[in-house]
Design an enzyme around this catalytic site. Sequence first.
Site, PDB file in Angstrom:
ATOM      1  N   ASP A  93       0.832  -1.206   0.000  1.00  0.00           N
ATOM      2  CA  ASP A  93       0.000   0.000   0.000  1.00  0.00           C
ATOM      3  C   ASP A  93       0.865   1.255   0.000  1.00  0.00           C
ATOM      4  OD1 ASP A  93       0.764  -0.741   2.687  1.00  0.00           O
ATOM      5  OD2 ASP A  93      -0.663   0.743   3.450  1.00  0.00           O
ATOM      6  N   GLU A 154       0.219  -1.076   5.939  1.00  0.00           N
ATOM      7  CA  GLU A 154       1.290  -0.520   6.767  1.00  0.00           C
ATOM      8  C   GLU A 154       1.174   0.989   6.908  1.00  0.00           C
ATOM      9  OE1 GLU A 154       5.093   1.245   7.948  1.00  0.00           O
ATOM     10  OE2 GLU A 154       4.043   1.543   6.029  1.00  0.00           O
TER      11      GLU A 154
END
Length: 385
Positions: A93, A154
């Site tokens: 991400d 994350e």
Amino acid sequence: MMRFKGTDRSMASSNSFDSQTILAGIRRWVEIETPTEVPEQVNKLTSMVADHYRDLPVTLERIAGVDGCGDHLAVRSTWGQDRPGILVLSHLDTVHPMGFIARLPFKVEGDSAFGPGIYDMKGGAYIAYHAFRELCAAPTRPPLGITHLFTSDEEIGSPTSRALIENEGRKAKYVLVTEPARDGGKIVTGRKGVGRFQVFIKGVPAHAGSRPEDGRSAVRELANVIQTLEGMNDLARGVTVNVGVVRGGTRPNVTPEEAYAEVDLRVPGTNDADEFVGKILGLTSQTPGVTVTVTGELNRPPYEKGNAGASLYEHAKTLAAELGFELVDTHTGGGSDGNFTAPHTGTLDGLGVDGKGAHTHYEQLYISSLEPRARLLYRLYQTLR
């Protein structure tokens, strides 16, 4: 600015670590935009990553995303899974919103390649994959099994992957994190713990002109709270407290009934964490008739350079010297998934690409770092035992 020296080309007959080949692979990952909050995009890249591994000696486990996040992917070598091995941590991400690639398209200028998430951390995730592919092409298997965990969340604190990371980390002998390098190629051997808190203040509304004596201002109390929080900053100790979001009130002629703040805490060690988390959660109102409620926690524990981490760094430093570059370590205030594993497993972070501009409109990696950093991961896979 540091650039990497050339490495020994004799290590691979046709230089399977050619930087342009690696960059072409990174580009494919970068051009799939993956904001954390758009799970279908993250899953699209996760599917591509899984496809890259299908012809290799691995097993694939895809963990379905929850709470609005994308899937996680665990790639496990078919060898060495009967004992503690190497865990590689990467996230797919990015912080950049959908459409940002129009503002920051993939491009190359000199030694820099640009694109959303290219430095933090698609470049690092890809070179770890590339090193593993080359490892599988070698005639012999290394002593330890390898598990590469790709996560989807994350950038928002790993709320749906933390338990998975901690479980895999406790089973591993070593943890390698492919977050980007720092300050010209430095490896990360320590990170501050990160805490996030929400402050809710409840006062008493009143007409600010005709009945001000009836009111109890939540915004005024928020000012008191901010002063207290800002007073906790202690740069000498490495403790920072930042009130990053505030809001309150409804109209200028109404004594504000409610106010709110979001707070970021960074602490270098466990004792500091215990002290300052307690102080923040223990905030109380200084104004009669006004209540202060604080929620939150330390969502990433401090990553301290313990003996196992120091030994792992020294080994990596020796390998880097053999490859022709110096590996210097550093401590940083930013958190990563390495914070979850370092308290109990030797962890080495910042193994990704060198570059600059994480989370910005000029994010870039240095192409000259691709070959040496990929080779370093390859040699770590080969030699850790």
